[in-house]
Motif scaffolding. Structure first.
Motif, mmCIF file in Angstrom:
data_model
loop_
_atom_site.group_PDB
_atom_site.id
_atom_site.type_symbol
_atom_site.label_atom_id
_atom_site.label_comp_id
_atom_site.label_asym_id
_atom_site.label_seq_id
_atom_site.Cartn_x
_atom_site.Cartn_y
_atom_site.Cartn_z
ATOM 1 N N ILE A 150 0.857 -1.188 0.000
ATOM 2 C CA ILE A 150 0.000 0.000 0.000
ATOM 3 C C ILE A 150 0.892 1.237 0.000
ATOM 4 C CG2 ILE A 150 -1.681 1.338 1.330
ATOM 5 C CD1 ILE A 150 -2.828 -1.160 2.395
ATOM 6 N N GLY A 151 0.575 2.183 -0.852
ATOM 7 C CA GLY A 151 1.329 3.419 -0.827
ATOM 8 C C GLY A 151 1.735 3.930 -2.189
ATOM 9 N N ARG A 152 1.598 3.075 -3.229
ATOM 10 C CA ARG A 152 1.944 3.535 -4.562
ATOM 11 C C ARG A 152 0.939 4.579 -5.041
ATOM 12 N NH1 ARG A 152 0.349 1.433 -9.302
ATOM 13 N NH2 ARG A 152 -0.371 -0.504 -8.342
ATOM 14 N N GLU A 153 1.441 5.666 -5.607
ATOM 15 C CA GLU A 153 0.570 6.735 -6.082
ATOM 16 C C GLU A 153 -0.365 6.204 -7.161
ATOM 17 O OE1 GLU A 153 0.897 11.247 -8.017
ATOM 18 O OE2 GLU A 153 2.693 10.129 -7.417
ATOM 19 N N GLY A 154 -1.651 6.541 -7.032
ATOM 20 C CA GLY A 154 -2.639 6.092 -8.009
ATOM 21 C C GLY A 154 -3.180 4.706 -7.743
ATOM 22 N N GLN A 155 -2.727 4.058 -6.672
ATOM 23 C CA GLN A 155 -3.210 2.723 -6.344
ATOM 24 C C GLN A 155 -4.711 2.772 -6.082
ATOM 25 O OE1 GLN A 155 -1.183 1.043 -2.962
ATOM 26 N NE2 GLN A 155 -1.281 -1.015 -3.786
ATOM 27 N N SER A 156 -5.415 1.692 -6.458
ATOM 28 C CA SER A 156 -6.878 1.718 -6.414
ATOM 29 C C SER A 156 -7.428 1.830 -4.999
ATOM 30 C CB SER A 156 -7.451 0.473 -7.093
ATOM 31 O OG SER A 156 -7.053 -0.701 -6.421
ATOM 32 N N VAL A 157 -6.641 1.406 -3.976
ATOM 33 C CA VAL A 157 -7.135 1.489 -2.604
ATOM 34 C C VAL A 157 -6.771 2.801 -1.931
ATOM 35 C CG1 VAL A 157 -7.172 -1.002 -2.240
ATOM 36 C CG2 VAL A 157 -5.085 0.277 -1.730
ATOM 37 N N ASN A 158 -6.045 3.663 -2.639
ATOM 38 C CA ASN A 158 -5.787 4.996 -2.117
ATOM 39 C C ASN A 158 -7.113 5.728 -1.944
ATOM 40 O OD1 ASN A 158 -5.476 8.033 -2.963
ATOM 41 N ND2 ASN A 158 -3.484 7.432 -2.111
ATOM 42 N N GLU A 159 -7.279 6.417 -0.809
ATOM 43 C CA GLU A 159 -8.576 7.009 -0.487
ATOM 44 C C GLU A 159 -9.070 7.983 -1.554
ATOM 45 O OE1 GLU A 159 -9.534 8.176 3.675
ATOM 46 O OE2 GLU A 159 -9.634 10.182 2.820
ATOM 47 N N GLN A 160 -8.205 8.883 -1.996
ATOM 48 C CA GLN A 160 -8.623 9.854 -3.004
ATOM 49 C C GLN A 160 -8.956 9.170 -4.330
ATOM 50 O OE1 GLN A 160 -9.379 13.047 -2.434
ATOM 51 N NE2 GLN A 160 -8.983 12.435 -0.313
ATOM 52 N N THR A 161 -8.221 8.098 -4.633
ATOM 53 C CA THR A 161 -8.526 7.347 -5.846
ATOM 54 C C THR A 161 -9.881 6.664 -5.725
ATOM 55 O OG1 THR A 161 -6.160 6.945 -6.177
ATOM 56 C CG2 THR A 161 -7.689 5.545 -7.395
ATOM 57 N N MET A 162 -10.176 6.126 -4.552
ATOM 58 C CA MET A 162 -11.465 5.467 -4.343
ATOM 59 C C MET A 162 -12.625 6.456 -4.488
ATOM 60 S SD MET A 162 -10.755 2.780 -1.224
ATOM 61 C CE MET A 162 -12.349 1.967 -1.411
ATOM 62 N N ILE A 163 -12.442 7.666 -3.975
ATOM 63 C CA ILE A 163 -13.489 8.682 -4.119
ATOM 64 C C ILE A 163 -13.664 9.042 -5.597
ATOM 65 C CG2 ILE A 163 -14.100 11.074 -3.592
ATOM 66 C CD1 ILE A 163 -12.673 10.683 -0.872
ATOM 67 N N ARG A 164 -12.569 9.161 -6.297
ATOM 68 C CA ARG A 164 -12.634 9.513 -7.716
ATOM 69 C C ARG A 164 -13.288 8.404 -8.537
ATOM 70 N NH1 ARG A 164 -7.703 10.602 -8.061
ATOM 71 N NH2 ARG A 164 -6.903 8.825 -9.231
ATOM 72 N N ARG A 165 -13.081 7.150 -8.103
ATOM 73 C CA ARG A 165 -13.628 6.004 -8.837
ATOM 74 C C ARG A 165 -14.872 5.432 -8.150
ATOM 75 N NH1 ARG A 165 -7.759 3.068 -9.566
ATOM 76 N NH2 ARG A 165 -7.012 4.312 -11.342
ATOM 77 N N ILE A 166 -15.595 6.251 -7.440
ATOM 78 C CA ILE A 166 -16.703 5.756 -6.629
ATOM 79 C C ILE A 166 -17.765 5.055 -7.459
ATOM 80 C CG2 ILE A 166 -17.986 7.943 -6.702
ATOM 81 C CD1 ILE A 166 -17.721 5.394 -3.771
ATOM 82 N N ASP A 167 -17.967 5.464 -8.706
ATOM 83 C CA ASP A 167 -18.984 4.818 -9.531
ATOM 84 C C ASP A 167 -18.657 3.343 -9.766
ATOM 85 O OD1 ASP A 167 -20.557 7.067 -9.701
ATOM 86 O OD2 ASP A 167 -19.710 7.742 -11.612
#
Length: 342
Positions: free
Chosen positions: A215-232
């Motif tokens: 966990i920690g790679r930028e853009g990783q799918s479990v990153n919180e901001q990424t999850m919000i962006r991909r919420i659909d």
């Protein structure tokens, strides 16, 4: 037939895939490593083919047009020859000593007239910048080193979800469940874990820290901001799971109390994650999507809906007004600090 097929979905993984594959090679000839190159545009194909040339009895490369993580896993299942099946993401790896113990255990299962359907082991949050790594185990919920059925005492705590990282399925179970993951969709690992569960008749817990979950790679799918962006996409998976379990209930596949209890707990967690990401977004559109998700649950799966609304997560995610949403976020942050996810 191979003992174990390990599928490694790869999309532009040139910077980290070698560490992953190197951790799998010690399994030797009884392990099949399927590297699914999912339409990469970097050197992923070249690296994968080099492994195939160097280890022709172990590594097989499958190139395909980009279909997303789910499409890569589907390809792995369709091409696997192993009795058992596991997915290891290209930025993760396996711990050597635990890997050897798992293979010894699977060998025992292979000699049985009816091999065990599911093996569980621990996974470790290998979080970037953290010296201490948090291991997620199933101690206290599953008796260790014993073949169990859903009739045994099985009660997973809220922190003990089965993830793709912790599970090895007998491949036949995946086929019986009709598993086919949505393509071009993130978070389908949740469907991978929960859809085959009603077809699992026997399970086994080996208390070893097998899977190192990076966990920690930028853009990783479990990153919180990424999850919000991909919420659909998260919502699509959540609705899919609600529909699957509604069908399983009608078919009588969830009549066992322990099995039903675990499946409900998983759906509860999925609803909680989807809801908290929408609350964190905070926009009117996000809050509308949250209401729509719960309305979908009520329409498609009314049995679970009644239980969901009265669960701890359900209550916590539906507190009224701005103050209620702040309380929901505070609870999420506490859980985040305790368990180390995201």
């Amino acid at each position: 037939m191979k003992l174990l097929t390990i599928t490694v979905p790869c999309y532009n993984s040139q910077d980290y895939m070698m560490r992953c594959i190197d951790s799998l090679l010690p399994g030797g000839d009884e392990v099949e490593i399927l590297i699914v190159n999912d339409g990469s545009t970097d050197r992923t194909h070249d690296i994968a083919k080099e492994y195939e040339r160097n280890f022709p009895e172990i590594v097989r490369v499958i190139d395909q047009e980009n279909k997303g993580h789910g499409g890569a896993v589907n390809t792995g299942i369709a091409n696997a020859t192993g009795l058992y099946f596991k997915v290891v993401d290209s930025d993760d790896r396996l711990e050597p000593n635990a890997y050897r113990k798992v293979l010894r255990t699977l060998r025992r299962f292979a000699d049985m007239d009816e091999p065990v359907d599911m093996l569980l082991s621990n996974y470790v949050y290998d979080k970037e910048g953290k010296a201490r790594k948090k291991a997620m185990t199933y101690r206290g919920s599953l008796e260790e080193d014993r073949i169990l059925t859903w009739e045994n005492r099985i009660h997973f705590r809220l922190s003990q979800y089965v993830l793709m990282h912790s599970v090895i399925y007998r491949r036949e179970v995946l086929l019986q469940s009709g598993l086919k993951l949505p393509e071009h969709t993130f978070y389908v690992d949740n469907i991978y874990v929960i859809q085959p569960m009603p077809y699992v008749k026997t399970l086994y817990y080996l208390n070893v820290n097998l899977y190192l979950y990076y966990i920690g790679r930028e853009g990783q799918s479990v990153n919180e901001q990424t999850m919000i962006r991909r919420i659909d996409q998260q919502l699509r998976v959540c609705r899919n799971i609600l529909s699957i379990q509604a069908k399983d209930q009608k078919a009588g596949l969830l009549d066992n109390k322990n099995l039903d209890g675990y499946v409900f707990q998983y759906v509860d967690m999925m609803m909680c994650i989807s809801s908290i990401m929408l609350i964190l977004d905070g926009s009117e559109e996000a809050l509308r999507k949250k209401r729509a998700l719960w309305a979908y649950a009520k329409r498609v799966n009314p049995v679970y809906y009644r239980r969901l609304r009265t669960s701890l997560f359900g209550i916590g995610m539906n507190l009224p007004g701005k103050v209620g949403r702040r309380v929901s976020i505070a609870g999420y942050r506490i859980a985040q600090s305790v368990f180390g996810f995201n």
